[in-house]
Design an enzyme around this catalytic site. Structure first.
Site, PDB file in Angstrom:
ATOM      1  N   HIS A  26       0.648  -1.275   0.034  1.00 19.09           N
ATOM      2  CA  HIS A  26       0.001   0.024  -0.056  1.00 19.09           C
ATOM      3  C   HIS A  26       0.847   1.287   0.074  1.00 19.09           C
ATOM      4  O   HIS A  26       0.749   1.921   1.082  1.00 19.09           O
ATOM      5  CB  HIS A  26      -0.859  -0.112   1.304  1.00 19.09           C
ATOM      6  CG  HIS A  26      -2.219   0.096   1.144  1.00 19.09           C
ATOM      7  ND1 HIS A  26      -3.045  -0.713   0.209  1.00 19.09           N
ATOM      8  CD2 HIS A  26      -3.225   1.232   1.047  1.00 19.09           C
ATOM      9  CE1 HIS A  26      -4.311  -0.363   0.301  1.00 19.09           C
ATOM     10  NE2 HIS A  26      -4.364   0.839   0.811  1.00 19.09           N
ATOM     11  N   ASP A  54      -3.599   6.693  -2.003  1.00 18.81           N
ATOM     12  CA  ASP A  54      -5.050   6.356  -2.657  1.00 18.81           C
ATOM     13  C   ASP A  54      -4.585   5.709  -4.149  1.00 18.81           C
ATOM     14  O   ASP A  54      -3.705   5.894  -4.692  1.00 18.81           O
ATOM     15  CB  ASP A  54      -5.735   7.687  -3.065  1.00 18.81           C
ATOM     16  CG  ASP A  54      -7.248   7.502  -3.869  1.00 18.81           C
ATOM     17  OD1 ASP A  54      -7.798   6.421  -3.452  1.00 18.81           O
ATOM     18  OD2 ASP A  54      -7.544   8.252  -4.684  1.00 18.81           O
ATOM     19  N   ARG A  73      -6.543  -0.103  -7.665  1.00 16.24           N
ATOM     20  CA  ARG A  73      -6.487   0.082  -9.041  1.00 16.24           C
ATOM     21  C   ARG A  73      -5.069  -0.295  -9.926  1.00 16.24           C
ATOM     22  O   ARG A  73      -4.962  -1.105 -10.580  1.00 16.24           O
ATOM     23  CB  ARG A  73      -7.172   1.317  -9.406  1.00 16.24           C
ATOM     24  CG  ARG A  73      -8.504   1.655  -9.597  1.00 16.24           C
ATOM     25  CD  ARG A  73      -9.094   3.073  -9.224  1.00 16.24           C
ATOM     26  NE  ARG A  73      -8.846   3.463  -7.808  1.00 16.24           N
ATOM     27  CZ  ARG A  73      -8.822   4.571  -7.454  1.00 16.24           C
ATOM     28  NH1 ARG A  73      -8.732   5.648  -8.200  1.00 16.24           N
ATOM     29  NH2 ARG A  73      -8.872   5.019  -6.178  1.00 16.24           N
ATOM     30  N   HIS A  77      -2.903  -2.089  -8.225  1.00 13.31           N
ATOM     31  CA  HIS A  77      -2.627  -3.579  -8.171  1.00 13.31           C
ATOM     32  C   HIS A  77      -3.408  -4.451  -9.391  1.00 13.31           C
ATOM     33  O   HIS A  77      -2.691  -5.312  -9.933  1.00 13.31           O
ATOM     34  CB  HIS A  77      -3.602  -4.128  -6.745  1.00 13.31           C
ATOM     35  CG  HIS A  77      -4.152  -5.458  -6.564  1.00 13.31           C
ATOM     36  ND1 HIS A  77      -3.369  -6.515  -6.498  1.00 13.31           N
ATOM     37  CD2 HIS A  77      -5.049  -5.680  -6.420  1.00 13.31           C
ATOM     38  CE1 HIS A  77      -4.139  -7.618  -6.314  1.00 13.31           C
ATOM     39  NE2 HIS A  77      -5.450  -6.960  -6.477  1.00 13.31           N
ATOM     40  N   ARG A  78      -4.587  -4.023  -9.640  1.00 13.15           N
ATOM     41  CA  ARG A  78      -5.180  -4.816 -10.845  1.00 13.15           C
ATOM     42  C   ARG A  78      -4.492  -4.346 -12.286  1.00 13.15           C
ATOM     43  O   ARG A  78      -4.383  -5.197 -13.146  1.00 13.15           O
ATOM     44  CB  ARG A  78      -6.670  -4.488 -10.721  1.00 13.15           C
ATOM     45  CG  ARG A  78      -7.245  -5.191  -9.504  1.00 13.15           C
ATOM     46  CD  ARG A  78      -8.987  -4.876  -9.603  1.00 13.15           C
ATOM     47  NE  ARG A  78      -9.280  -3.634  -9.179  1.00 13.15           N
ATOM     48  CZ  ARG A  78      -9.428  -3.120  -8.087  1.00 13.15           C
ATOM     49  NH1 ARG A  78      -9.294  -3.883  -6.807  1.00 13.15           N
ATOM     50  NH2 ARG A  78      -9.590  -1.805  -7.922  1.00 13.15           N
TER      51      ARG A  78
END
Length: 504
Positions: A328, A332, A336, A338-339
Protein backbone atom coordinates in the site's frame (compact mmCIF):
# COMPACT_ATOMS: atom_id res chain seq x y z
CA UNK A 1 -0.20 -31.83 24.32
CA UNK A 2 -2.24 -34.99 24.82
CA UNK A 3 -4.96 -36.44 22.55
CA UNK A 4 -6.84 -39.66 23.45
CA UNK A 5 -4.16 -40.59 25.93
CA UNK A 6 -1.31 -40.12 23.42
CA UNK A 7 1.35 -37.49 24.01
CA UNK A 8 2.22 -35.23 21.08
CA UNK A 9 5.33 -33.07 21.13
CA UNK A 10 5.76 -30.16 18.70
CA UNK A 11 8.59 -30.60 16.21
CA UNK A 12 10.26 -28.44 13.56
CA UNK A 13 9.10 -24.81 13.52
CA UNK A 14 6.55 -25.42 16.29
CA UNK A 15 9.24 -26.77 18.62
CA UNK A 16 11.63 -23.91 17.90
CA UNK A 17 9.03 -21.18 18.31
CA UNK A 18 7.97 -22.67 21.62
CA UNK A 19 11.55 -23.13 22.82
CA UNK A 20 12.50 -19.57 21.91
CA UNK A 21 9.29 -18.02 23.28
CA UNK A 22 8.15 -16.74 19.87
CA UNK A 23 4.47 -17.54 20.19
CA UNK A 24 3.09 -14.59 18.20
CA UNK A 25 3.76 -15.10 14.51
CA UNK A 26 2.06 -15.44 11.15
CA UNK A 27 0.48 -18.91 10.94
CA UNK A 28 2.32 -21.46 8.85
CA UNK A 29 0.51 -23.80 6.47
CA UNK A 30 2.08 -26.90 8.08
CA UNK A 31 2.65 -27.85 11.73
CA UNK A 32 4.40 -31.01 12.91
CA UNK A 33 4.01 -33.12 16.03
CA UNK A 34 5.66 -36.38 17.07
CA UNK A 35 3.51 -38.85 19.01
CA UNK A 36 4.55 -41.21 21.78
CA UNK A 37 3.09 -44.11 19.75
CA UNK A 38 0.85 -44.80 16.78
CA UNK A 39 1.10 -44.30 13.02
CA UNK A 40 1.47 -41.20 10.92
CA UNK A 41 -1.74 -39.23 10.37
CA UNK A 42 -2.77 -35.81 9.08
CA UNK A 43 -5.47 -33.36 10.07
CA UNK A 44 -6.59 -30.47 7.85
CA UNK A 45 -7.92 -27.42 9.71
CA UNK A 46 -9.01 -24.29 7.82
CA UNK A 47 -6.69 -25.12 4.95
CA UNK A 48 -3.67 -25.75 7.21
CA UNK A 49 -2.19 -29.21 7.80
CA UNK A 50 -1.20 -30.77 11.12
CA UNK A 51 0.93 -33.89 10.73
CA UNK A 52 1.34 -36.38 13.58
CA UNK A 53 4.50 -38.45 13.08
CA UNK A 54 5.51 -41.70 14.85
CA UNK A 55 8.10 -41.51 17.62
CA UNK A 56 10.94 -42.61 15.31
CA UNK A 57 10.70 -39.19 13.60
CA UNK A 58 11.71 -37.31 16.75
CA UNK A 59 14.83 -35.29 15.79
CA UNK A 60 16.18 -34.75 19.31
CA UNK A 61 16.53 -31.58 21.36
CA UNK A 62 19.05 -29.58 19.32
CA UNK A 63 18.14 -26.44 17.39
CA UNK A 64 19.90 -27.57 14.22
CA UNK A 65 18.10 -30.89 14.15
CA UNK A 66 14.70 -29.19 14.42
CA UNK A 67 15.66 -26.70 11.69
CA UNK A 68 16.51 -29.64 9.45
CA UNK A 69 13.22 -31.33 10.39
CA UNK A 70 11.38 -28.07 9.57
CA UNK A 71 12.88 -27.77 6.09
CA UNK A 72 12.18 -31.46 5.45
CA UNK A 73 8.58 -31.64 6.63
CA UNK A 74 7.24 -28.12 7.29
CA UNK A 75 8.72 -26.45 4.23
CA UNK A 76 10.54 -23.14 3.76
CA UNK A 77 9.09 -20.18 5.65
CA UNK A 78 11.55 -17.30 5.39
CA UNK A 79 9.74 -15.19 7.99
CA UNK A 80 9.85 -17.94 10.60
CA UNK A 81 13.48 -18.70 9.77
CA UNK A 82 14.42 -15.03 10.18
CA UNK A 83 12.65 -14.85 13.55
CA UNK A 84 14.31 -18.07 14.73
CA UNK A 85 17.76 -17.05 13.49
CA UNK A 86 17.40 -13.73 15.28
CA UNK A 87 16.88 -15.51 18.59
CA UNK A 88 18.99 -18.64 18.35
CA UNK A 89 22.58 -19.13 19.47
CA UNK A 90 25.10 -18.65 16.65
CA UNK A 91 27.29 -21.23 18.37
CA UNK A 92 24.54 -23.85 18.18
CA UNK A 93 24.02 -23.16 14.48
CA UNK A 94 27.74 -23.21 13.74
CA UNK A 95 28.18 -26.52 15.59
CA UNK A 96 25.30 -28.10 13.67
CA UNK A 97 26.56 -26.93 10.23
CA UNK A 98 30.11 -28.11 10.94
CA UNK A 99 28.78 -31.51 12.01
CA UNK A 100 27.18 -32.02 8.55
CA UNK A 101 29.40 -29.95 6.23
CA UNK A 102 28.09 -31.51 3.00
CA UNK A 103 24.49 -32.23 4.02
CA UNK A 104 22.00 -30.44 1.77
CA UNK A 105 19.78 -29.34 4.66
CA UNK A 106 22.73 -28.05 6.68
CA UNK A 107 23.93 -26.09 3.66
CA UNK A 108 20.47 -24.65 3.08
CA UNK A 109 20.17 -23.58 6.73
CA UNK A 110 23.61 -22.00 6.50
CA UNK A 111 22.66 -20.19 3.26
CA UNK A 112 19.29 -19.01 4.64
CA UNK A 113 20.96 -17.70 7.80
CA UNK A 114 23.50 -15.58 5.96
CA UNK A 115 20.93 -14.49 3.30
CA UNK A 116 18.35 -13.38 5.87
CA UNK A 117 20.64 -12.05 8.60
CA UNK A 118 23.28 -10.42 6.42
CA UNK A 119 25.96 -11.90 8.73
CA UNK A 120 28.50 -14.66 8.21
CA UNK A 121 28.86 -17.68 10.46
CA UNK A 122 32.42 -18.81 11.34
CA UNK A 123 32.29 -21.70 8.86
CA UNK A 124 34.79 -22.25 6.04
CA UNK A 125 33.59 -22.24 2.44
CA UNK A 126 32.82 -25.61 0.86
CA UNK A 127 35.38 -26.42 -1.82
CA UNK A 128 33.80 -29.42 -3.57
CA UNK A 129 30.52 -31.25 -4.13
CA UNK A 130 27.34 -30.79 -6.13
CA UNK A 131 25.21 -27.65 -6.02
CA UNK A 132 21.70 -27.90 -4.59
CA UNK A 133 18.81 -25.49 -5.02
CA UNK A 134 17.78 -23.25 -2.12
CA UNK A 135 14.16 -24.14 -2.96
CA UNK A 136 13.18 -27.59 -4.18
CA UNK A 137 11.79 -27.00 -7.68
CA UNK A 138 9.22 -29.77 -7.27
CA UNK A 139 7.79 -28.04 -4.19
CA UNK A 140 8.14 -24.29 -4.92
CA UNK A 141 8.03 -21.84 -7.77
CA UNK A 142 11.54 -20.54 -8.31
CA UNK A 143 13.65 -18.60 -10.81
CA UNK A 144 15.16 -20.88 -13.42
CA UNK A 145 18.55 -19.20 -13.74
CA UNK A 146 19.44 -18.75 -10.08
CA UNK A 147 22.90 -17.52 -9.20
CA UNK A 148 25.38 -19.98 -7.70
CA UNK A 149 26.70 -19.29 -4.20
CA UNK A 150 30.02 -21.18 -4.05
CA UNK A 151 30.39 -20.63 -0.28
CA UNK A 152 27.62 -23.17 0.40
CA UNK A 153 27.39 -24.71 -3.09
CA UNK A 154 23.78 -23.54 -3.20
CA UNK A 155 21.87 -22.19 -6.19
CA UNK A 156 19.91 -19.15 -5.03
CA UNK A 157 16.64 -19.63 -6.92
CA UNK A 158 14.50 -17.54 -4.56
CA UNK A 159 11.86 -15.23 -6.05
CA UNK A 160 13.33 -12.08 -4.56
CA UNK A 161 16.10 -10.38 -2.56
CA UNK A 162 16.16 -10.36 1.22
CA UNK A 163 14.30 -7.01 1.29
CA UNK A 164 11.19 -8.59 -0.28
CA UNK A 165 11.14 -12.31 -1.00
CA UNK A 166 7.74 -13.99 -1.43
CA UNK A 167 7.33 -17.76 -1.43
CA UNK A 168 4.77 -19.65 -3.52
CA UNK A 169 4.30 -23.36 -2.95
CA UNK A 170 3.66 -25.68 -5.89
CA UNK A 171 0.40 -27.03 -4.47
CA UNK A 172 -1.68 -29.71 -6.14
CA UNK A 173 -4.16 -27.06 -7.23
CA UNK A 174 -1.49 -24.83 -8.77
CA UNK A 175 0.22 -27.80 -10.37
CA UNK A 176 -2.98 -28.74 -12.20
CA UNK A 177 -3.64 -25.19 -13.27
CA UNK A 178 -0.08 -24.62 -14.38
CA UNK A 179 0.06 -27.83 -16.40
CA UNK A 180 -2.56 -26.49 -18.83
CA UNK A 181 -1.11 -24.06 -21.33
CA UNK A 182 -3.18 -20.97 -20.55
CA UNK A 183 -1.83 -18.99 -23.49
CA UNK A 184 -2.67 -21.84 -25.89
CA UNK A 185 -6.20 -22.03 -24.48
CA UNK A 186 -6.58 -18.29 -24.95
CA UNK A 187 -5.27 -18.44 -28.53
CA UNK A 188 -7.70 -21.26 -29.33
CA UNK A 189 -10.55 -19.02 -28.12
CA UNK A 190 -9.53 -15.94 -30.10
CA UNK A 191 -8.68 -17.74 -33.37
CA UNK A 192 -12.34 -18.70 -33.62
CA UNK A 193 -13.15 -15.04 -34.35
CA UNK A 194 -12.11 -12.75 -37.24
CA UNK A 195 -9.33 -10.20 -36.58
CA UNK A 196 -11.62 -7.23 -37.20
CA UNK A 197 -14.00 -8.40 -34.47
CA UNK A 198 -11.07 -8.85 -32.08
CA UNK A 199 -9.93 -5.28 -32.72
CA UNK A 200 -13.40 -4.02 -31.90
CA UNK A 201 -13.61 -6.29 -28.85
CA UNK A 202 -10.48 -4.73 -27.39
CA UNK A 203 -12.25 -1.39 -26.96
CA UNK A 204 -15.14 -3.09 -25.16
CA UNK A 205 -12.73 -5.01 -22.92
CA UNK A 206 -10.82 -1.87 -21.93
CA UNK A 207 -14.06 -0.15 -20.97
CA UNK A 208 -15.33 -3.18 -19.09
CA UNK A 209 -12.10 -3.56 -17.13
CA UNK A 210 -12.03 0.15 -16.27
CA UNK A 211 -15.63 0.25 -15.11
CA UNK A 212 -15.21 -2.95 -13.05
CA UNK A 213 -11.97 -1.84 -11.38
CA UNK A 214 -13.56 1.38 -10.15
CA UNK A 215 -16.79 -0.38 -9.19
CA UNK A 216 -14.90 -2.83 -6.95
CA UNK A 217 -14.01 0.21 -4.83
CA UNK A 218 -17.50 1.78 -5.18
CA UNK A 219 -16.10 4.73 -7.14
CA UNK A 220 -17.87 6.51 -10.01
CA UNK A 221 -15.07 8.12 -12.01
CA UNK A 222 -15.40 11.16 -14.24
CA UNK A 223 -15.06 10.74 -18.00
CA UNK A 224 -11.49 12.09 -17.91
CA UNK A 225 -10.41 9.66 -15.16
CA UNK A 226 -12.01 6.81 -17.12
CA UNK A 227 -10.02 7.79 -20.22
CA UNK A 228 -6.80 8.03 -18.23
CA UNK A 229 -7.39 4.56 -16.78
CA UNK A 230 -8.01 3.12 -20.25
CA UNK A 231 -4.80 4.78 -21.45
CA UNK A 232 -2.94 3.10 -18.57
CA UNK A 233 -4.35 -0.30 -19.57
CA UNK A 234 -3.23 0.29 -23.15
CA UNK A 235 0.27 1.20 -21.96
CA UNK A 236 0.32 -1.88 -19.72
CA UNK A 237 0.61 -4.03 -22.85
CA UNK A 238 3.82 -2.31 -23.94
CA UNK A 239 5.67 -0.81 -20.96
CA UNK A 240 6.98 -2.09 -17.63
CA UNK A 241 5.26 -0.16 -14.83
CA UNK A 242 7.23 -1.78 -12.03
CA UNK A 243 9.68 1.07 -11.40
CA UNK A 244 9.27 3.69 -8.71
CA UNK A 245 8.92 6.64 -11.11
CA UNK A 246 6.49 4.73 -13.35
CA UNK A 247 4.33 3.67 -10.38
CA UNK A 248 4.12 7.29 -9.21
CA UNK A 249 3.17 8.40 -12.76
CA UNK A 250 0.51 5.69 -12.85
CA UNK A 251 -0.91 6.75 -9.50
CA UNK A 252 -1.05 10.35 -10.68
CA UNK A 253 -3.01 9.35 -13.80
CA UNK A 254 -5.74 7.31 -12.13
CA UNK A 255 -6.58 9.20 -8.92
CA UNK A 256 -8.42 12.46 -8.31
CA UNK A 257 -5.85 15.20 -9.09
CA UNK A 258 -6.12 16.46 -5.51
CA UNK A 259 -4.70 13.17 -4.21
CA UNK A 260 -1.66 12.76 -6.42
CA UNK A 261 1.52 11.60 -4.66
CA UNK A 262 5.05 12.56 -5.65
CA UNK A 263 6.63 9.81 -3.54
CA UNK A 264 5.63 6.87 -1.39
CA UNK A 265 3.30 7.74 1.48
CA UNK A 266 4.71 9.18 4.71
CA UNK A 267 1.65 8.43 6.87
CA UNK A 268 0.64 5.24 8.64
CA UNK A 269 -2.14 3.86 6.47
CA UNK A 270 -4.83 1.34 7.29
CA UNK A 271 -8.02 0.02 5.76
CA UNK A 272 -11.09 0.15 7.99
CA UNK A 273 -14.59 1.42 8.47
CA UNK A 274 -16.09 3.76 11.02
CA UNK A 275 -18.95 2.12 12.94
CA UNK A 276 -19.56 4.80 15.60
CA UNK A 277 -18.10 8.06 16.83
CA UNK A 278 -14.35 7.50 17.43
CA UNK A 279 -14.80 3.75 16.84
CA UNK A 280 -13.51 1.92 13.79
CA UNK A 281 -13.22 -1.67 12.60
CA UNK A 282 -9.71 -2.22 11.23
CA UNK A 283 -9.42 -4.64 8.29
CA UNK A 284 -5.79 -4.20 7.28
CA UNK A 285 -2.76 -2.34 8.60
CA UNK A 286 -0.14 -1.27 6.07
CA UNK A 287 3.63 -1.28 6.67
CA UNK A 288 5.14 1.60 8.58
CA UNK A 289 6.17 4.52 6.34
CA UNK A 290 9.81 4.11 7.44
CA UNK A 291 9.80 0.48 6.25
CA UNK A 292 8.18 1.26 2.92
CA UNK A 293 11.17 2.42 0.79
CA UNK A 294 13.12 -0.78 1.47
CA UNK A 295 10.08 -3.02 0.95
CA UNK A 296 9.15 -1.33 -2.32
CA UNK A 297 12.74 -1.46 -3.58
CA UNK A 298 12.68 -5.18 -2.77
CA UNK A 299 9.35 -5.66 -4.56
CA UNK A 300 10.70 -3.97 -7.70
CA UNK A 301 13.90 -6.07 -7.55
CA UNK A 302 11.79 -9.20 -7.06
CA UNK A 303 9.78 -8.28 -10.17
CA UNK A 304 12.98 -7.92 -12.21
CA UNK A 305 14.28 -11.22 -10.86
CA UNK A 306 11.11 -13.11 -11.77
CA UNK A 307 10.91 -11.43 -15.17
CA UNK A 308 14.47 -12.55 -16.00
CA UNK A 309 14.05 -15.91 -14.27
CA UNK A 310 11.24 -17.29 -16.45
CA UNK A 311 8.81 -17.65 -13.55
CA UNK A 312 5.25 -18.68 -14.44
CA UNK A 313 3.45 -15.45 -15.52
CA UNK A 314 0.51 -15.94 -13.15
CA UNK A 315 2.79 -16.64 -10.17
CA UNK A 316 4.83 -13.56 -11.08
CA UNK A 317 1.70 -11.40 -11.41
CA UNK A 318 0.22 -12.70 -8.14
CA UNK A 319 3.39 -12.12 -6.12
CA UNK A 320 3.98 -8.58 -7.40
CA UNK A 321 0.40 -7.31 -7.74
CA UNK A 322 -0.78 -8.68 -4.38
CA UNK A 323 2.56 -7.71 -2.84
CA UNK A 324 1.99 -4.16 -4.06
CA UNK A 325 -1.50 -3.88 -2.58
CA UNK A 326 -0.33 -5.31 0.76
CA UNK A 327 2.51 -2.76 0.90
CA UNK A 328 0.00 0.00 0.00
CA UNK A 329 2.65 2.55 -0.97
CA UNK A 330 0.29 5.41 -1.87
CA UNK A 331 -2.46 7.31 -0.11
CA UNK A 332 -4.95 6.47 -2.87
CA UNK A 333 -5.20 4.26 -5.96
CA UNK A 334 -3.41 1.17 -4.59
CA UNK A 335 -6.19 -1.29 -5.46
CA UNK A 336 -6.55 -0.02 -9.03
CA UNK A 337 -2.76 -0.10 -9.56
CA UNK A 338 -2.71 -3.63 -8.11
CA UNK A 339 -5.16 -4.75 -10.82
CA UNK A 340 -3.33 -2.85 -13.58
CA UNK A 341 -0.11 -4.61 -12.54
CA UNK A 342 -1.82 -7.96 -13.15
CA UNK A 343 -2.44 -6.91 -16.77
CA UNK A 344 1.03 -5.40 -17.06
CA UNK A 345 2.89 -8.55 -15.97
CA UNK A 346 0.69 -10.99 -17.93
CA UNK A 347 1.38 -8.88 -21.05
CA UNK A 348 5.11 -8.51 -20.36
CA UNK A 349 5.37 -12.27 -19.87
CA UNK A 350 3.47 -12.77 -23.16
CA UNK A 351 0.75 -14.89 -21.60
CA UNK A 352 -1.92 -12.71 -23.20
CA UNK A 353 -1.89 -12.74 -27.03
CA UNK A 354 -0.93 -9.39 -28.53
CA UNK A 355 -3.88 -7.06 -29.06
CA UNK A 356 -6.01 -8.63 -26.36
CA UNK A 357 -6.55 -8.12 -22.65
CA UNK A 358 -8.29 -10.03 -19.86
CA UNK A 359 -11.08 -8.19 -17.99
CA UNK A 360 -9.95 -9.73 -14.69
CA UNK A 361 -11.65 -7.02 -12.64
CA UNK A 362 -15.02 -8.01 -14.11
CA UNK A 363 -14.54 -11.53 -12.72
CA UNK A 364 -13.36 -10.15 -9.38
CA UNK A 365 -16.46 -7.95 -9.26
CA UNK A 366 -18.66 -11.01 -9.83
CA UNK A 367 -16.78 -13.06 -7.21
CA UNK A 368 -16.23 -10.62 -4.32
CA UNK A 369 -16.12 -13.31 -1.62
CA UNK A 370 -13.25 -15.10 -3.40
CA UNK A 371 -11.38 -11.83 -3.88
CA UNK A 372 -11.87 -10.81 -0.24
CA UNK A 373 -10.69 -14.27 0.87
CA UNK A 374 -7.49 -13.88 -1.18
CA UNK A 375 -6.77 -10.60 0.63
CA UNK A 376 -7.85 -11.74 4.08
CA UNK A 377 -5.70 -14.89 4.05
CA UNK A 378 -2.82 -12.46 4.69
CA UNK A 379 -4.50 -9.45 6.29
CA UNK A 380 -6.57 -11.21 8.95
CA UNK A 381 -3.79 -13.09 10.81
CA UNK A 382 -1.52 -10.06 10.43
CA UNK A 383 -3.93 -7.96 12.51
CA UNK A 384 -3.29 -10.15 15.56
CA UNK A 385 0.43 -9.36 15.44
CA UNK A 386 0.39 -5.57 15.22
CA UNK A 387 0.31 -3.31 18.27
CA UNK A 388 -1.28 -0.02 17.35
CA UNK A 389 -3.22 2.90 18.74
CA UNK A 390 -5.64 5.35 17.15
CA UNK A 391 -5.91 8.94 18.27
CA UNK A 392 -9.14 10.94 18.45
CA UNK A 393 -9.02 11.87 14.73
CA UNK A 394 -8.25 8.35 13.53
CA UNK A 395 -4.48 8.73 13.04
CA UNK A 396 -2.76 5.38 13.63
CA UNK A 397 0.58 4.70 15.28
CA UNK A 398 2.12 1.22 14.99
CA UNK A 399 4.22 0.49 18.06
CA UNK A 400 6.04 -2.74 17.23
CA UNK A 401 8.40 -3.87 14.45
CA UNK A 402 6.32 -5.33 11.64
CA UNK A 403 8.45 -5.21 8.46
CA UNK A 404 9.35 -8.90 8.58
CA UNK A 405 5.74 -9.98 8.06
CA UNK A 406 5.44 -7.98 4.83
CA UNK A 407 8.92 -8.92 3.66
CA UNK A 408 8.52 -12.71 3.55
CA UNK A 409 4.93 -13.43 2.57
CA UNK A 410 3.70 -16.88 1.58
CA UNK A 411 1.62 -15.91 -1.45
CA UNK A 412 0.31 -19.36 -2.37
CA UNK A 413 -3.31 -18.48 -1.58
CA UNK A 414 -3.12 -15.33 -3.70
CA UNK A 415 -1.58 -17.25 -6.63
CA UNK A 416 -4.34 -19.86 -6.45
CA UNK A 417 -7.00 -17.15 -6.40
CA UNK A 418 -5.50 -15.30 -9.37
CA UNK A 419 -5.32 -18.51 -11.40
CA UNK A 420 -9.03 -19.07 -10.77
CA UNK A 421 -9.84 -15.49 -11.75
CA UNK A 422 -7.83 -15.78 -14.97
CA UNK A 423 -9.43 -19.06 -16.00
CA UNK A 424 -12.90 -17.61 -15.39
CA UNK A 425 -11.86 -14.49 -17.32
CA UNK A 426 -10.76 -16.54 -20.32
CA UNK A 427 -13.54 -19.08 -20.38
CA UNK A 428 -16.45 -16.87 -19.27
CA UNK A 429 -15.87 -13.11 -19.63
CA UNK A 430 -13.74 -13.25 -22.76
CA UNK A 431 -15.95 -15.78 -24.53
CA UNK A 432 -19.05 -13.84 -23.50
CA UNK A 433 -17.73 -10.57 -24.92
CA UNK A 434 -16.52 -12.11 -28.19
CA UNK A 435 -19.72 -14.10 -28.64
CA UNK A 436 -21.80 -11.00 -27.93
CA UNK A 437 -19.99 -9.03 -30.64
CA UNK A 438 -20.19 -11.90 -33.13
CA UNK A 439 -23.93 -12.23 -32.48
CA UNK A 440 -24.27 -8.46 -32.78
CA UNK A 441 -22.66 -8.50 -36.22
CA UNK A 442 -24.89 -11.35 -37.43
CA UNK A 443 -28.00 -9.66 -36.06
CA UNK A 444 -27.07 -6.34 -37.63
CA UNK A 445 -26.63 -7.97 -41.06
CA UNK A 446 -29.97 -9.76 -40.72
CA UNK A 447 -31.73 -6.46 -39.91
CA UNK A 448 -30.04 -4.72 -42.84
CA UNK A 449 -31.49 -7.42 -45.11
CA UNK A 450 -34.98 -6.51 -43.80
CA UNK A 451 -34.69 -2.72 -44.01
CA UNK A 452 -31.85 -0.46 -45.05
CA UNK A 453 -31.61 2.06 -42.22
CA UNK A 454 -28.68 3.95 -40.61
CA UNK A 455 -26.23 2.01 -38.41
CA UNK A 456 -27.12 4.28 -35.50
CA UNK A 457 -30.75 3.16 -35.58
CA UNK A 458 -29.86 -0.51 -36.06
CA UNK A 459 -27.59 -0.34 -33.00
CA UNK A 460 -30.32 1.37 -30.99
CA UNK A 461 -32.92 -1.20 -32.06
CA UNK A 462 -30.72 -4.13 -31.00
CA UNK A 463 -29.88 -2.46 -27.70
CA UNK A 464 -33.52 -1.73 -26.85
CA UNK A 465 -34.61 -5.26 -27.76
CA UNK A 466 -31.85 -6.82 -25.66
CA UNK A 467 -33.02 -4.74 -22.71
CA UNK A 468 -36.57 -6.10 -23.17
CA UNK A 469 -35.89 -9.81 -23.76
CA UNK A 470 -35.90 -9.58 -27.54
CA UNK A 471 -38.91 -7.34 -28.14
CA UNK A 472 -39.34 -3.62 -28.71
CA UNK A 473 -41.76 -1.99 -26.29
CA UNK A 474 -44.67 0.03 -27.67
CA UNK A 475 -43.32 3.17 -26.02
CA UNK A 476 -39.83 2.77 -27.54
CA UNK A 477 -41.36 2.00 -30.95
CA UNK A 478 -43.43 5.16 -30.80
CA UNK A 479 -40.44 7.25 -29.69
CA UNK A 480 -37.83 5.91 -32.15
CA UNK A 481 -39.25 3.50 -34.75
CA UNK A 482 -42.75 4.67 -35.68
CA UNK A 483 -41.78 4.38 -39.37
CA UNK A 484 -41.60 0.54 -39.18
CA UNK A 485 -44.47 -1.59 -40.47
CA UNK A 486 -45.76 -4.37 -38.22
CA UNK A 487 -44.24 -6.97 -40.59
CA UNK A 488 -40.83 -5.27 -40.52
CA UNK A 489 -40.92 -4.96 -36.74
CA UNK A 490 -41.81 -8.64 -36.26
CA UNK A 491 -39.05 -9.74 -38.63
CA UNK A 492 -36.48 -7.51 -36.94
CA UNK A 493 -37.45 -8.72 -33.46
CA UNK A 494 -37.08 -12.30 -34.68
CA UNK A 495 -33.64 -11.46 -36.04
CA UNK A 496 -32.60 -10.27 -32.58
CA UNK A 497 -33.99 -13.43 -30.95
CA UNK A 498 -32.25 -15.65 -33.50
CA UNK A 499 -28.99 -13.76 -33.03
CA UNK A 500 -29.15 -14.11 -29.25
CA UNK A 501 -30.74 -17.52 -28.83
CA UNK A 502 -30.59 -17.20 -25.06
CA UNK A 503 -33.63 -14.91 -25.34
CA UNK A 504 -37.21 -16.22 -25.26
Amino acid sequence: MEINGLEFRPAGYAYLLDKLGLAADMPHWHTSFVSSSGAHRSIVKNGAIEDMYPVRYWPGEKVGDHLEFALKYDGVNLGLLARIFDNVSREDLTEYIKSKPTGKYARRIWFFYEFLMGKQLPVDDITSGNYVDALESKEYYAVQNGDKSPRYRIVNNLLGPKTFCPVVRLTEKLSKLDSSDLRKRCEDIVTAYPPELLRRALSYLYNKETKSSFEIEHIKPSASRTEKFITSLELAEKEDFCEKERLIELQNRIVDPRFKDNDYRENQNYVGQTVAYQKAIIHFICPKPDDLPGLMEGLIDSHKRMKAGNVSPVIHAAAIAYGFVFLHPFEDGNGRIHRILIHNILSLQEMVPSGLMFPVSAVILKNPADYDASLESFSRPLLQLIDYRLDEIGQMTVENDTAIWYRYMDMTAQAEALYEFIIKTMEEELVEELSFLANYDNTKKAIQDIIDMPDRLIDLFIQLCLQNNGSLSARKRSAHFDFLTDEELAAMEQAVKDGYNRLD
